[in-house]
Motif scaffolding. Structure first.
Motif, mmCIF file in Angstrom:
data_model
loop_
_atom_site.group_PDB
_atom_site.id
_atom_site.type_symbol
_atom_site.label_atom_id
_atom_site.label_comp_id
_atom_site.label_asym_id
_atom_site.label_seq_id
_atom_site.Cartn_x
_atom_site.Cartn_y
_atom_site.Cartn_z
ATOM 1 N N UNK A 16 0.826 -1.205 0.000
ATOM 2 C CA UNK A 16 0.000 0.000 0.000
ATOM 3 C C UNK A 16 0.854 1.246 0.000
ATOM 4 N N UNK A 17 1.980 1.196 0.691
ATOM 5 C CA UNK A 17 2.863 2.363 0.681
ATOM 6 C C UNK A 17 3.370 2.637 -0.712
ATOM 7 N N UNK A 18 3.589 1.546 -1.477
ATOM 8 C CA UNK A 18 4.112 1.749 -2.817
ATOM 9 C C UNK A 18 3.028 2.248 -3.760
ATOM 10 N N UNK A 20 0.163 3.880 -2.998
ATOM 11 C CA UNK A 20 -0.570 5.102 -2.671
ATOM 12 C C UNK A 20 0.412 6.164 -2.203
ATOM 13 N N UNK A 21 -0.119 7.341 -1.934
ATOM 14 C CA UNK A 21 0.709 8.437 -1.459
ATOM 15 C C UNK A 21 0.769 8.503 0.049
ATOM 16 N N UNK A 22 0.218 7.483 0.717
ATOM 17 C CA UNK A 22 0.127 7.569 2.170
ATOM 18 C C UNK A 22 1.371 7.019 2.840
ATOM 19 N N UNK A 23 1.660 7.546 4.010
ATOM 20 C CA UNK A 23 2.772 7.034 4.786
ATOM 21 C C UNK A 23 2.286 5.857 5.625
ATOM 22 N N UNK A 24 3.240 5.175 6.251
ATOM 23 C CA UNK A 24 2.883 3.971 7.021
ATOM 24 C C UNK A 24 1.902 4.336 8.134
ATOM 25 N N UNK A 25 2.185 5.436 8.856
ATOM 26 C CA UNK A 25 1.303 5.827 9.956
ATOM 27 C C UNK A 25 -0.091 6.136 9.454
ATOM 28 N N UNK A 91 -8.543 3.556 1.021
ATOM 29 C CA UNK A 91 -7.156 4.002 0.905
ATOM 30 C C UNK A 91 -6.961 4.839 -0.349
ATOM 31 N N UNK A 189 -7.223 14.995 5.634
ATOM 32 C CA UNK A 189 -6.225 14.275 6.428
ATOM 33 C C UNK A 189 -6.937 13.757 7.664
ATOM 34 N N UNK A 190 -6.796 12.477 7.935
ATOM 35 C CA UNK A 190 -7.499 11.890 9.077
ATOM 36 C C UNK A 190 -6.965 12.443 10.386
ATOM 37 N N UNK B 85 2.161 5.164 -8.211
ATOM 38 C CA UNK B 85 1.086 5.811 -7.490
ATOM 39 C C UNK B 85 0.549 7.021 -8.217
ATOM 40 N N UNK B 94 -3.785 -0.696 -10.254
ATOM 41 C CA UNK B 94 -2.361 -0.384 -10.130
ATOM 42 C C UNK B 94 -1.572 -1.658 -9.871
ATOM 43 N N UNK B 127 11.114 9.802 1.118
ATOM 44 C CA UNK B 127 9.793 9.820 1.737
ATOM 45 C C UNK B 127 9.889 9.526 3.229
ATOM 46 N N UNK B 131 8.768 11.970 6.217
ATOM 47 C CA UNK B 131 7.788 11.517 7.199
ATOM 48 C C UNK B 131 8.268 11.770 8.619
ATOM 49 N N UNK B 135 6.998 14.855 11.956
ATOM 50 C CA UNK B 135 6.618 14.711 13.352
ATOM 51 C C UNK B 135 7.224 15.795 14.213
ATOM 52 N N UNK B 144 -4.102 21.391 12.719
ATOM 53 C CA UNK B 144 -4.992 20.484 12.009
ATOM 54 C C UNK B 144 -6.417 20.623 12.515
#
Lengths: 190, 713
Positions: A16-18, A20-25, A91, A189-190, B85, B94, B127, B131, B135, B144
């Motif tokens: 999923x990280x690959x 999509x544009x989302x980070x792991x968190x 996602x 953003x969640x 992506x 994809x 990335x 990330x 933080x 936010x």
């Protein structure tokens, strides 16, 4: 977060990280929020479940959004056409709306969301529905007919390059690339 | 099909004469519709939306079906152009695309393979770094939640506050590291360091007398409070002010640290850092508005397509947003109608309006001059009184010391109110009214600081015998830089206290009144609006003071950092509890642009008094690092004289006219070239647009002909 992490395999997380544009968190948080939408007994294999549209619309990020129905329609890959969303659809949606998504992707999906009749172009009716969504349809009479005409005229004048009365995808992407607010407003953003 | 249904709408659209009357067949929609559905451009959009069975089609190329015909190798190379992506497909599609790419990888040459894998791992590393850095961002959660409740416009104000906190903190680190730290360690001999103090030559010994009245002996407690608030007394001898830094060099194990040069260069460094950071931050906003000549922030497309903040999570906020969007659209449409009306004005009306505007501008000028004069007089009075006697009691003394700050705050409050009343008579379009009022308020606030500094300088400088020996009034101001630093310190503290006082004593009672009292009048007044432009001008005013004051008071940025840190929380509480969101929608892009432009104006305005102080006004001979030089700037030529001869010649050459004039001419030529290039590009864009319109008409014309031909056969 640890509980959710153990239910989502590391392989799947990396994939999923690959894709999509989302980070792991962000993916783990999305998993947590998605499983909360499911009834308790279905939470074990949340990845393969579909959540009905009515439950999706209870998310705070979507419940105040005038485009909620269009978002569910565009991102849902459900074959029954009931706009239910699987975890991957969820996602997908978060990826497009995330901070790191490219403006190209955002404008592509924005076009699909604004295309109410799904004919591949933004016609006058689409634009009218769009403006009504923005001003809060149904609360009070929003824009008068003359004002709506004037507004749509101005929009078409600015964006319709080939002057056929509709906005196709490339014209939309062109006008949105010049719009300075688009990237910052088209964001969840969640 | 509504794909062709659009043609049915053309008549209505073309009715205003902008396009020729072109009516394709509307009634016999069957055959033409087929053609339109077979057009390559239409099919490529369809395929992208078709879902899991649709196949993978990156923009532009004709898709997998055609690609397979062409053979796997060029297809694989083409699809590798973008990371996975960035394709506009669902995750399942994809995945399929990725498997297809993996299968084709053996058709690529070794070089391409290596390039692809290395770029993948490199982007992954970047990335991960981004990330982890996110933080560390300050106040991420607070901003936010504000964004979710109030939208991106107000969020941009709080992001701006965060930016200022970081900027001030960095400036503090700079000044502390290069100025305060060497002084402190060399004065106390830590790490076996020592300092060198060269006694001034060629100066009158009268100029070097400076005895700051650090409190000696028993004093009342409130003297400490007074000193804390006004920067005099014991505070004057600390490292807060310029007077403490009276060393000429710090020596640490045979390394000689040229302190005056360091002080000057650090000043330039923090100004340059601020300039570069602000410009970098505004680069994205500027880029867009410079390339295209339309007014980006007012365009309808921007308001409609980017109008809704998708991050709003609160239902009330959403309702407010709907209303404000409706209000904005209606106002803009009305403004367009007004503009058309303005264009129709008769000559007599124009004359009347222009003469009215000139008259009102004269009134504005008079108001400005009134403000400046009162600040000048207040500063002169305050300085005279505080120099004459210290026998007055605590309160009066404090009042006199803070008189300039109070007058400035009053002027900053009264003048904008007058401007907003006056502008209603000037009959401009609403958007221009707002811009002009804003410009005038910015000017008032920043010019007030300039007038204060000017009046301070007129006190310090004099033409009679008092000043002939040293160039400044050495009897009253033996260390005039510290005096200026004290004035800036007072301004900063007073500004902070006013912001706190307004929130505590005006917003909270008003909120309590509105929630608990049900009188019609009170409910009609309601809560005060959270005015973004007022708040921004407030903090930019504070930041300009900080920039000017840091040269005279190196620890001022630390105070500014703490001040803005506390103001963030104060404003956040005030926004959530005691104020209502603004009625007119604020757009993040235009807000950011506005904040940064005004900040830049503040910075440029800060250059002027600093430049004059450094280069023109003689530095005090009794204190500070520049005792042995005529002016603060004089340390630079002095250092250059110590360089090797070759380097000296180069530097002298760069500073001379023989270099400057040709350089200026070359820069002008380059600018002229780019302007010509931009003009040529614009012409090409216009031609391409016309061509597109013509192509579209050709297409529909041909379709009409084909359907007619089909009907005949």
């Amino acid at each position: 977060m640890g509980g959710a992490g153990s239910l989502l395999h590391r392989e799947a997380l990396r994939e999923y990280q690959e894709l999509t544009f989302l980070s792991k968190q962000e993916i783990l948080l999305a998993y947590k929020r998605f499983s909360e939408l499911l009834p308790k007994e279905q939470r074990d294999n949340a990845c393969s479940r579909r959540v009905p549209k009515s439950r999706i619309l209870t998310l705070p990020e979507l419940r105040a959004n005038p485009f909620q129905h269009r978002i569910c329609r565009v991102f849902s890959t459900s074959e029954e056409g009931d706009d239910s969303m699987s975890f991957e659809d969820f996602l997908d949606m978060l990826s497009v709306f995330s901070d790191s998504a490219t403006p190209d992707i955002k404008s592509h999906y924005a076009f699909r969301i604004f295309d109410f009749d799904e004919d591949g172009t933004l016609s006058r009716k689409d634009l009218e529905k769009l403006v009504n969504c923005l001003t809060g349809q149904g609360e009070e009479v929003s824009l008068s007919n003359a004002e709506m005409e004037q507004l749509i005229q101005n929009i078409l004048e600015e964006s319709d390059i080939d002057k056929d009365g509709t906005i196709n995808l490339s014209e939309f992407q062109h006008v949105v690339s010049r719009s300075p607010d688009f990237v910052s407003s088209f964001k969840i953003v969640l | 099909m509504s794909g062709f249904g659009v043609a049915g709408e053309l008549p209505a659209w073309g009715a205003d004469g902008r396009s020729e009357m072109f009516f394709p067949e509307e009634a016999h929609a069957a055959a033409p519709a087929d053609f339109l559905q077979e057009l390559p451009s239409y099919r490529s959009v369809l395929r992208r939306r078709a879902g899991p069975g649709g196949g993978h089609d990156p923009q532009g190329s004709l898709g997998a079906r055609a690609g397979e015909a062409r053979g796997p190798q060029p297809e694989g190379a083409e699809l590798d152009a973008r990371p996975l992506r960035e394709h506009a497909l669902s995750i399942a599609e994809k995945r399929r695309l990725r498997d297809y790419q993996q299968a084709n990888i053996k058709y690529l040459s070794g070089w391409n393979q290596w390039k692809r894998t290395s770029s993948k791992s490199w982007s992954k590393v970047l990335k991960d770094i981004k990330e982890s850095l996110s933080y560390l961002q300050l106040w991420r959660h607070d901003i936010h939640s504000i964004e979710g409740k109030f939208g991106t416009g107000i969020q941009s104000y709080f992001s701006f506050l965060r930016f200022l906190v970081l900027l001030n903190f960095l400036i503090f680190i700079l000044m502390f590291g290069f100025v305060t730290f060497p002084t402190v360690i060399s004065k106390y001999g830590i790490f076996n360091s020592s300092f060198a103090k060269i006694s001034p030559k060629n100066t009158d010994s009268l100029c070097t007398v400076y005895t700051p009245s650090g409190n000696k002996g028993l004093v009342y407690f409130y003297t400490y409070l007074k000193d804390l608030l006004t920067g005099t007394g014991f505070l004057e001898t600390t490292s807060l002010f310029y007077g403490y830094y009276a060393i000429d060099a710090a020596v640490l194990r045979n390394v000689r640290y040229n302190f005056p040069l360091a002080y000057l260069l650090t000043t330039f460094a923090y100004l340059a850092l601020s300039l570069v950071w602000i410009i970098k931050r505004s680069a994205s906003g500027f880029k867009r508005s410079l390339v295209h000549d339309e007014d980006q922030f007012q365009s309808y497309c921007n308001k409609v397509f980017a109008g809704w903040d998708f991050c709003i999570t609160d239902l009330n906020a959403a309702r407010l947003k709907h209303r404000s969007l409706q209000y904005e659209l209606q106002t803009d449409l009305e403004e367009e109608r007004i503009k058309r009306k303005i264009a129709d004005r008769t000559m007599k009306e124009k004359l009347r309006i222009y003469s009215l505007r000139i008259f009102l501008n004269i009134i504005v000028l008079a108001v400005l001059l009134g403000c400046f004069y009162s600040i000048y007089k207040a500063t002169a009075f305050s300085q005279e009184k505080s120099n004459n006697g210290s026998n007055t009691d605590f309160q009066t003394n404090l009042l006199v010391q803070y008189l300039p700050s109070m007058v400035i705050t009053l002027a900053n409050f009264v003048a904008p109110q007058i401007f907003s009343i006056l502008i209603r008579f000037e009959d401009y379009s609403p958007a221009f009214e707002i811009k002009l009022t804003l410009l005038r308020c910015v000017f008032v606030r920043l010019a007030n600081i300039g007038v204060l500094l000017f009046s301070l300088w007129s006190q310090i400088h004099c033409d009679d015998d008092n000043c002939k020996a040293c160039g400044y009034n050495y009897k009253l101001y033996p260390c005039w830089e510290s005096a200026v630093g004290q004035e800036m310190y007072k301004l900063l503290i007073f500004d902070f206290m006013i912001i706190l006082a307004v929130t505590l004593f005006m917003d909270f009672p008003r909120m309590l009144l509105v929630t608990h009292c049900s009188w019609k009048l009170v409910q009609w007044c309601g809560l005060q609006e959270f005015g973004i432009s007022d708040n921004v001008l407030e903090i930019i005013y504070g930041q300009t003071i900080c920039w000017i004051g840091t040269f005279f008071s190196p620890l001022l940025p630390a105070i500014a950092t703490i001040k803005y840190f506390i103001i963030f929380y104060v404003k956040k509480i005030s926004l959530i509890h005691t104020r209502k969101p603004p009625g007119r929608p604020i757009r993040a892009s235009s807000s950011n642009f506005f904040f940064l432009v005004v900040l830049l104006i503040g910075l440029v305005l800060a250059f002027i008094p600093l430049g004059i102080s450094i280069a023109h006004i003689p530095s005090s001979k009794a204190c500070g690092p520049f005792r042995n030089f005529n002016t603060s700037w004089a340390v630079v030529p002095h250092t250059i004289l110590g360089f090797p001869t070759g380097l000296q010649m180069v530097l002298n050459g760069i500073a001379s006219e023989a270099f400057a004039v040709p350089f200026f001419m070359v820069v002008c030529l380059i600018m002229f070239y780019f302007i010509a290039l931009a003009g040529a590009h614009k012409r090409v864009v216009e031609q391409l647009r016309e061509q597109l319109v013509m192509e579209s008409r050709d297409k529909l014309f041909l379709i009409r002909k084909i359907t007619e031909a089909q009907k005949c056969t």
